[in-house]
Design an enzyme around this catalytic site. Structure first.
Site, PDB file in Angstrom:
ATOM      1  N   GLY A 103      31.868 143.803 -17.268  1.00 54.37           N
ATOM      2  CA  GLY A 103      30.512 144.321 -17.208  1.00 54.37           C
ATOM      3  C   GLY A 103      30.318 145.564 -18.044  1.00 54.37           C
ATOM      4  N   ASP A 137      27.321 145.523 -27.572  1.00 54.14           N
ATOM      5  CA  ASP A 137      27.140 144.498 -28.601  1.00 54.14           C
ATOM      6  C   ASP A 137      28.420 143.714 -28.871  1.00 54.14           C
ATOM      7  OD1 ASP A 137      24.492 145.096 -28.886  1.00 54.14           O
ATOM      8  OD2 ASP A 137      24.723 146.273 -30.722  1.00 54.14           O
ATOM      9  N   HIS A 167      30.661 142.692 -26.633  1.00 60.00           N
ATOM     10  CA  HIS A 167      30.715 141.600 -25.657  1.00 60.00           C
ATOM     11  C   HIS A 167      29.727 140.491 -26.016  1.00 60.00           C
ATOM     12  CE1 HIS A 167      32.059 145.028 -22.934  1.00 60.00           C
ATOM     13  NE2 HIS A 167      33.060 144.180 -22.846  1.00 60.00           N
ATOM     14  N   GLN A 224      44.143 145.556 -12.349  1.00 61.65           N
ATOM     15  CA  GLN A 224      44.571 146.076 -13.643  1.00 61.65           C
ATOM     16  C   GLN A 224      44.324 147.582 -13.800  1.00 61.65           C
ATOM     17  OE1 GLN A 224      41.812 143.218 -15.472  1.00 61.65           O
ATOM     18  NE2 GLN A 224      41.257 144.813 -16.936  1.00 61.65           N
ATOM     19  N   GLY A 272      38.095 139.612 -27.305  1.00 60.88           N
ATOM     20  CA  GLY A 272      37.923 140.495 -28.454  1.00 60.88           C
ATOM     21  C   GLY A 272      39.243 140.997 -29.012  1.00 60.88           C
ATOM     22  N   LYS A 273      39.303 141.098 -30.338  1.00 61.70           N
ATOM     23  CA  LYS A 273      40.495 141.634 -30.993  1.00 61.70           C
ATOM     24  C   LYS A 273      40.653 143.130 -30.770  1.00 61.70           C
ATOM     25  CE  LYS A 273      41.122 138.376 -34.819  1.00 61.70           C
ATOM     26  NZ  LYS A 273      41.238 138.276 -36.301  1.00 61.70           N
ATOM     27  N   LYS A 274      39.619 143.809 -30.308  1.00 63.15           N
ATOM     28  CA  LYS A 274      39.778 145.237 -30.047  1.00 63.15           C
ATOM     29  C   LYS A 274      40.911 145.465 -29.058  1.00 63.15           C
ATOM     30  CE  LYS A 274      37.547 149.295 -28.131  1.00 63.15           C
ATOM     31  NZ  LYS A 274      38.397 149.302 -26.914  1.00 63.15           N
ATOM     32  N   SER A 280      33.152 149.911 -23.629  1.00 59.89           N
ATOM     33  CA  SER A 280      32.390 150.364 -22.463  1.00 59.89           C
ATOM     34  C   SER A 280      32.680 151.820 -22.157  1.00 59.89           C
ATOM     35  CB  SER A 280      32.747 149.496 -21.247  1.00 59.89           C
ATOM     36  OG  SER A 280      32.366 148.153 -21.472  1.00 59.89           O
TER      37      SER A 280
END
Length: 278
Positions: free
Chosen positions: A27, A31, A33, A60, A147-149, A186
Site C-alpha cells: 500500500g 507511480d 507501483h 518482514q 519492481g527491480k528497485k 513509499s
C-alpha cells in the site's frame, strides 16, 4: 473494480479467470507501483484479471522498524489502482491472512537471503517469501510483477518460484524515478524537502562507483569503502554500497552483467537503490 477482504470472496471472484496477473504491495502506492499494475495489465491481456494485494506484512519487519507507523492509505490506493487498470484489490486483515501464528515459514537459502538486505535486516526475506508464497497460493496467478528497485527481493522471489516449481512467470518492472532521478519509494514520504534533494546523492554514488569500474578500477573493497565514506561525510549512515553480478549477487566479475546496489539511512529514513550495468 472490486475491493475484497476475504480469501473466500477473492477465490469466488477469480473463478472464471484462467489468466491472472498479480502485483503484491504494502500500500501507500506511488507511480512505481502503478507502473507494475499497468505492466501486469498488458501482460495478462484483455481477457485476464489483474489482482493487486495491499497488506502490511508484520513478518518482514524487525521489532525496531516502522510496522506501526508505515502509512496505510487504502482508499487513495484503490482509486489509483482502478485508474491503472486493476480489476481486483485484495486487502485482507491480519486475522484473515494469519488466522493463527504463522509457524510454517518459507526460509530462502542463506547465500542469497543473508547478504546485503538480509544481513542488515535478519529474517526479512523469510517474511517476504512466507507472505508471497501464501498470496500466490490464494491468488494462483499465471504471472506476477515485482519492481527491480527491490533488486534482491526480485531475485529471491524468482529463485523461490523456480525451486518450488510454481507455475508462475515472474516479471521485473523497471525502477521508476522522479524527474530529478530519485527512485520512487513509499518511504520517500518520510523525507523533508531538503532530504529529498540530498537523497539524490545515493544514485550519484552508484553512478560514480560504476564509472570507476568502467574506467578500469578493480580494487572493489577500496572503491566500495570510499563510496561509503563519501556518504558518511555527507551525513548519511550507509549499510552497503557494492557492485555485484546480476544473476546471483556474487562478487563482480569482468565480462558479466553487473548491478550496483546501495542502502543507507538519511535522517530517520532508510533508502535503497540500484543501477544495472549491461
Amino acid at each position: 473494480m472490486q475491493v475484497i477482504h476475504t480469501i473466500a470472496e477473492l477465490r469466488d471472484a477469480l473463478a472464471l479467470h484462467r489468466q491472472r496477473g498479480f502485483v503484491p504491495t504494502m500500500g501507500n502506492l506511488h507511480d512505481g507501483h502503478l507502473a507494475l499494475v499497468k505492466q501486469a495489465r498488458e501482460l495478462v491481456g484483455p481477457g485476464g484479471a489483474v489482482v493487486a494485494s495491499i497488506f502490511v506484512n508484520r513478518l518482514q519487519f524487525a521489532p525496531h522498524e516502522d510496522f506501526d507507523t508505515y502509512p496505510r492509505t487504502l482508499a487513495r490506493d484503490c482509486e489509483l489502482l482502478e485508474g491503472a487498470g486493476c480489476d481486483l484489490v485484495f486487502a485482507p486483515s491480519e486475522a484473515e491472512l494469519y488466522p493463527e501464528p504463522q509457524g510454517y515459514k518459507v526460509v530462502p537459502p542463506t547465500e542469497l537471503a543473508d547478504i546485503l538486505e538480509g544481513h542488515f535486516r535478519p529474517g526479512f526475506f523469510t517474511g517476504v517469501c512466507t507472505v508471497v508464497h501464501k498470496l500466490f497460493n490464494i491468488v494462483q496467478p499465471t504471472l506476477t510483477v515485482f519492481g527491480k528497485k527491490d533488486y534482491q527481493q526480485l531475485m529471491v522471489i524468482r529463485r523461490m518460484v523456480a525451486q518450488m516449481a510454481l507455475p508462475i512467470a515472474v516479471h521485473g518492472g523497471e525502477t521508476r524515478r522522479s524527474p530529478e532521478g530519485l527512485a520512487l519509494s513509499s518511504r520517500n514520504g518520510y523525507l523533508s524537502e531538503a532530504e529529498k534533494a540530498e537523497a539524490l546523492r545515493l544514485s550519484r554514488t552508484l553512478r560514480a562507483l560504476i564509472a570507476r569500474w568502467q574506467a578500469g578500477g578493480r580494487d572493489l573493497d577500496a572503491m566500495e569503502a570510499e563510496a561509503m565514506q563519501a556518504l558518511r561525510d555527507a551525513g548519511w549512515v550507509p549499510d552497503y554500497v557494492t557492485l555485484r553480478r546480476q544473476h546471483d549477487l556474487g562478487a563482480a566479475v569482468d565480462g558479466q552483467p553487473l548491478v550496483a546496489l546501495a542502502a543507507a539511512r538519511l535522517g530517520k529514513t532508510r533508502l535503497i537503490d540500484n543501477l544495472e550495468i549491461a
